[in-house]
Scaffold this motif. Structure first.
Motif, PDB file in Angstrom:
ATOM      1  N   GLN A   1       0.844  -1.191   0.000  1.00  0.00           N
ATOM      2  CA  GLN A   1       0.000   0.000   0.000  1.00  0.00           C
ATOM      3  C   GLN A   1       0.880   1.243   0.000  1.00  0.00           C
ATOM      4  O   GLN A   1       1.815   1.358   0.804  1.00  0.00           O
ATOM      5  CB  GLN A   1      -0.913   0.022   1.229  1.00  0.00           C
ATOM      6  N   VAL A   2       0.593   2.155  -0.895  1.00  0.00           N
ATOM      7  CA  VAL A   2       1.402   3.364  -1.062  1.00  0.00           C
ATOM      8  C   VAL A   2       1.305   4.248   0.182  1.00  0.00           C
ATOM      9  O   VAL A   2       0.244   4.391   0.782  1.00  0.00           O
ATOM     10  CB  VAL A   2       0.917   4.137  -2.308  1.00  0.00           C
ATOM     11  N   SER A   3       2.441   4.844   0.562  1.00  0.00           N
ATOM     12  CA  SER A   3       2.470   5.818   1.656  1.00  0.00           C
ATOM     13  C   SER A   3       2.103   7.200   1.132  1.00  0.00           C
ATOM     14  O   SER A   3       2.302   7.503  -0.054  1.00  0.00           O
ATOM     15  CB  SER A   3       3.870   5.872   2.275  1.00  0.00           C
ATOM     16  N   LEU A   4       1.589   8.045   2.025  1.00  0.00           N
ATOM     17  CA  LEU A   4       1.225   9.418   1.682  1.00  0.00           C
ATOM     18  C   LEU A   4       1.979  10.368   2.608  1.00  0.00           C
ATOM     19  O   LEU A   4       2.001  10.171   3.823  1.00  0.00           O
ATOM     20  CB  LEU A   4      -0.277   9.640   1.846  1.00  0.00           C
ATOM     21  N   ARG A   5       2.587  11.409   2.025  1.00  0.00           N
ATOM     22  CA  ARG A   5       3.261  12.433   2.823  1.00  0.00           C
ATOM     23  C   ARG A   5       2.720  13.801   2.414  1.00  0.00           C
ATOM     24  O   ARG A   5       2.466  14.055   1.227  1.00  0.00           O
ATOM     25  CB  ARG A   5       4.771  12.401   2.609  1.00  0.00           C
ATOM     26  N   PHE A   6       2.589  14.688   3.394  1.00  0.00           N
ATOM     27  CA  PHE A   6       2.049  16.019   3.157  1.00  0.00           C
ATOM     28  C   PHE A   6       3.090  17.044   3.596  1.00  0.00           C
ATOM     29  O   PHE A   6       3.599  16.989   4.717  1.00  0.00           O
ATOM     30  CB  PHE A   6       0.723  16.182   3.900  1.00  0.00           C
ATOM     31  N   VAL A   7       3.423  17.972   2.700  1.00  0.00           N
ATOM     32  CA  VAL A   7       4.484  18.942   2.951  1.00  0.00           C
ATOM     33  C   VAL A   7       3.950  20.347   2.695  1.00  0.00           C
ATOM     34  O   VAL A   7       2.993  20.532   1.931  1.00  0.00           O
ATOM     35  CB  VAL A   7       5.711  18.674   2.052  1.00  0.00           C
ATOM     36  N   PRO A   8       4.545  21.369   3.329  1.00  0.00           N
ATOM     37  CA  PRO A   8       4.094  22.738   3.065  1.00  0.00           C
ATOM     38  C   PRO A   8       4.232  23.094   1.596  1.00  0.00           C
ATOM     39  O   PRO A   8       5.247  22.810   0.958  1.00  0.00           O
ATOM     40  CB  PRO A   8       5.031  23.590   3.929  1.00  0.00           C
ATOM     41  N   GLY A   9       3.196  23.683   1.042  1.00  0.00           N
ATOM     42  CA  GLY A   9       3.215  24.047  -0.362  1.00  0.00           C
ATOM     43  C   GLY A   9       2.217  25.150  -0.650  1.00  0.00           C
ATOM     44  O   GLY A   9       1.440  25.545   0.223  1.00  0.00           O
ATOM     45  N   PRO A  10       2.206  25.644  -1.880  1.00  0.00           N
ATOM     46  CA  PRO A  10       1.326  26.754  -2.225  1.00  0.00           C
ATOM     47  C   PRO A  10      -0.136  26.357  -2.228  1.00  0.00           C
ATOM     48  O   PRO A  10      -0.486  25.175  -2.337  1.00  0.00           O
ATOM     49  CB  PRO A  10       1.787  27.134  -3.643  1.00  0.00           C
ATOM     50  N   ALA A  11      -0.989  27.369  -2.106  1.00  0.00           N
ATOM     51  CA  ALA A  11      -2.430  27.144  -2.187  1.00  0.00           C
ATOM     52  C   ALA A  11      -2.783  26.610  -3.570  1.00  0.00           C
ATOM     53  O   ALA A  11      -2.103  26.873  -4.558  1.00  0.00           O
ATOM     54  CB  ALA A  11      -3.182  28.437  -1.911  1.00  0.00           C
ATOM     55  N   ARG A  12      -3.864  25.858  -3.619  1.00  0.00           N
ATOM     56  CA  ARG A  12      -4.315  25.279  -4.876  1.00  0.00           C
ATOM     57  C   ARG A  12      -4.669  26.376  -5.860  1.00  0.00           C
ATOM     58  O   ARG A  12      -5.378  27.323  -5.542  1.00  0.00           O
ATOM     59  CB  ARG A  12      -5.531  24.388  -4.620  1.00  0.00           C
ATOM     60  N   SER A  13      -4.159  26.271  -7.090  1.00  0.00           N
ATOM     61  CA  SER A  13      -4.397  27.290  -8.111  1.00  0.00           C
ATOM     62  C   SER A  13      -5.718  27.034  -8.812  1.00  0.00           C
ATOM     63  O   SER A  13      -6.163  25.887  -8.963  1.00  0.00           O
ATOM     64  CB  SER A  13      -3.254  27.274  -9.134  1.00  0.00           C
ATOM     65  N   ALA A  14      -6.339  28.109  -9.273  1.00  0.00           N
ATOM     66  CA  ALA A  14      -7.578  27.975 -10.046  1.00  0.00           C
ATOM     67  C   ALA A  14      -7.295  27.520 -11.469  1.00  0.00           C
ATOM     68  O   ALA A  14      -8.198  27.086 -12.186  1.00  0.00           O
ATOM     69  CB  ALA A  14      -8.322  29.305 -10.067  1.00  0.00           C
ATOM     70  N   THR A  15      -6.027  27.617 -11.904  1.00  0.00           N
ATOM     71  CA  THR A  15      -5.654  27.198 -13.252  1.00  0.00           C
ATOM     72  C   THR A  15      -5.538  25.681 -13.303  1.00  0.00           C
ATOM     73  O   THR A  15      -4.793  25.096 -12.515  1.00  0.00           O
ATOM     74  CB  THR A  15      -4.316  27.818 -13.668  1.00  0.00           C
ATOM     75  N   PRO A  16      -6.266  25.011 -14.203  1.00  0.00           N
ATOM     76  CA  PRO A  16      -6.188  23.552 -14.265  1.00  0.00           C
ATOM     77  C   PRO A  16      -4.763  23.100 -14.555  1.00  0.00           C
ATOM     78  O   PRO A  16      -4.049  23.695 -15.359  1.00  0.00           O
ATOM     79  CB  PRO A  16      -7.131  23.202 -15.428  1.00  0.00           C
ATOM     80  N   THR A  17      -4.314  22.081 -13.879  1.00  0.00           N
ATOM     81  CA  THR A  17      -2.998  21.502 -14.125  1.00  0.00           C
ATOM     82  C   THR A  17      -3.091  20.006 -13.925  1.00  0.00           C
ATOM     83  O   THR A  17      -4.152  19.472 -13.590  1.00  0.00           O
ATOM     84  CB  THR A  17      -1.937  22.126 -13.195  1.00  0.00           C
ATOM     85  N   ARG A  18      -2.008  19.326 -14.165  1.00  0.00           N
ATOM     86  CA  ARG A  18      -2.013  17.885 -13.969  1.00  0.00           C
ATOM     87  C   ARG A  18      -2.201  17.550 -12.503  1.00  0.00           C
ATOM     88  O   ARG A  18      -1.703  18.237 -11.631  1.00  0.00           O
ATOM     89  CB  ARG A  18      -0.696  17.286 -14.470  1.00  0.00           C
ATOM     90  N   SER A  19      -2.916  16.494 -12.263  1.00  0.00           N
ATOM     91  CA  SER A  19      -3.121  16.090 -10.877  1.00  0.00           C
ATOM     92  C   SER A  19      -3.113  14.574 -10.784  1.00  0.00           C
ATOM     93  O   SER A  19      -3.304  13.866 -11.768  1.00  0.00           O
ATOM     94  CB  SER A  19      -4.442  16.641 -10.337  1.00  0.00           C
ATOM     95  N   ILE A  20      -2.853  14.125  -9.594  1.00  0.00           N
ATOM     96  CA  ILE A  20      -2.913  12.709  -9.263  1.00  0.00           C
ATOM     97  C   ILE A  20      -4.058  12.542  -8.276  1.00  0.00           C
ATOM     98  O   ILE A  20      -4.197  13.339  -7.354  1.00  0.00           O
ATOM     99  CB  ILE A  20      -1.587  12.254  -8.636  1.00  0.00           C
ATOM    100  N   HIS A  21      -4.911  11.560  -8.493  1.00  0.00           N
ATOM    101  CA  HIS A  21      -5.970  11.352  -7.515  1.00  0.00           C
ATOM    102  C   HIS A  21      -6.032   9.886  -7.122  1.00  0.00           C
ATOM    103  O   HIS A  21      -5.556   9.009  -7.838  1.00  0.00           O
ATOM    104  CB  HIS A  21      -7.328  11.863  -8.020  1.00  0.00           C
ATOM    105  N   LEU A  22      -6.575   9.667  -5.949  1.00  0.00           N
ATOM    106  CA  LEU A  22      -6.599   8.343  -5.345  1.00  0.00           C
ATOM    107  C   LEU A  22      -7.961   7.693  -5.545  1.00  0.00           C
ATOM    108  O   LEU A  22      -8.987   8.369  -5.561  1.00  0.00           O
ATOM    109  CB  LEU A  22      -6.284   8.447  -3.852  1.00  0.00           C
ATOM    110  N   HIS A  23      -7.947   6.383  -5.674  1.00  0.00           N
ATOM    111  CA  HIS A  23      -9.180   5.603  -5.761  1.00  0.00           C
ATOM    112  C   HIS A  23      -9.254   4.682  -4.552  1.00  0.00           C
ATOM    113  O   HIS A  23      -8.364   3.846  -4.325  1.00  0.00           O
ATOM    114  CB  HIS A  23      -9.207   4.770  -7.044  1.00  0.00           C
ATOM    115  N   LEU A  24     -10.301   4.833  -3.765  1.00  0.00           N
ATOM    116  CA  LEU A  24     -10.558   3.972  -2.625  1.00  0.00           C
ATOM    117  C   LEU A  24     -11.577   2.919  -3.024  1.00  0.00           C
ATOM    118  O   LEU A  24     -12.527   3.202  -3.752  1.00  0.00           O
ATOM    119  CB  LEU A  24     -11.078   4.789  -1.439  1.00  0.00           C
ATOM    120  N   THR A  25     -11.390   1.715  -2.549  1.00  0.00           N
ATOM    121  CA  THR A  25     -12.268   0.616  -2.940  1.00  0.00           C
ATOM    122  C   THR A  25     -13.331   0.364  -1.868  1.00  0.00           C
ATOM    123  O   THR A  25     -13.231   0.837  -0.734  1.00  0.00           O
ATOM    124  CB  THR A  25     -11.460  -0.678  -3.147  1.00  0.00           C
TER     125      THR A  25
END
Length: 222
Positions: free
Chosen positions: A35-59
């Motif tokens: 199972q993949v680990s998840l890490r959260f780090v300080p970063g900029p606020a989410r931009s309104a401009t669409p960009t590439r994203s990764i999303h998770l699927h829960l079963t």
């Protein structure tokens, strides 16, 4: 998986509670060999401009389980997200407290059967990127059809998949990215190996690279 976050501690708590995992140092929600680990780090606020994203699927595992997962996520601070899905589509699209999309998948999805609760990391990218990551990680391709690819650890568990074209144009730095853990003494050799496979070095000091489609990723010493 590493996620930029305005409040890393809060987002780590959301995902740890949702996945029924513990948090360790530096807002890391560890997985295991399957199972993949998840890490959260300080970063900029989410931009309104669409960009590439990764999303998770829960079963979900049984009838009624999908609703229970959705209700738990909403109770922890998630919200419904409209990405143009049709009413008849069986999965549910949600966003975590900082707007990162994730889906809850119904129990009859054969592609994610046996993958565990965090069944899939879904990415933007063409077939060549899936091939690169298979070679980079040593994880075999378990899906390679119609320009769509997926890899999976030899131990099973979470699949990492690329949806093929059309690929969202790259605009700025991705807010989600892979981090590969490498023994400290092997870092330089690993950078050379990944470059030979098609990666490029963005920041040698930070050991930040990009895959063949320009998506950033880190190497870190274990």
């Amino acid at each position: 998986m590493t996620f930029d976050a305005r409040d890393p501690a809060r987002l780590a708590r959301f995902w740890a509670d949702l996945l029924d995992r513990k948090i360790v140092e530096d807002a890391l929600v560890p997985g295991d060999e399957a199972q993949v680990s998840l890490r959260f780090v300080p970063g900029p606020a989410r931009s309104a401009t669409p960009t590439r994203s990764i999303h998770l699927h829960l079963t979900s595992e049984a009838a009624g389980d999908l609703r229970a997962v959705v209700d738990k996520a909403l109770g922890l601070g998630a919200g419904h997200l409209d990405v143009g899905q049709l009413p008849e589509e069986p999965h549910v699209v949600l966003a975590d407290p900082e707007g990162n999309a994730f889906c809850v998948i119904p129990p009859d999805n054969n592609f994610l059967a046996g993958c565990g609760f965090l069944g899939e990391v879904a990415c933007d990218g063409p077939r060549a990127v899936g091939q690169f990551w298979s070679a980079a990680t040593g994880w075999p391709l378990v899906w390679d059809e119609h320009e769509e690819t997926a890899i999976q650890s030899p131990h099973g568990g979470t699949k990492v998949a690329w949806g093929g074209p059309p690929v969202t144009p790259k605009r700025g730095t991705n807010r989600q990215r892979f981090t590969l853990a490498v023994p400290a003494g092997d870092l330089a050799a690993e950078v050379d190996r990944l470059v030979a496979l098609g990666a490029t070095v963005i920041d040698a000091d930070a050991i930040l690279l990009a895959d063949p489609d320009g998506n950033e990723f880190h190497l870190t010493a274990t």
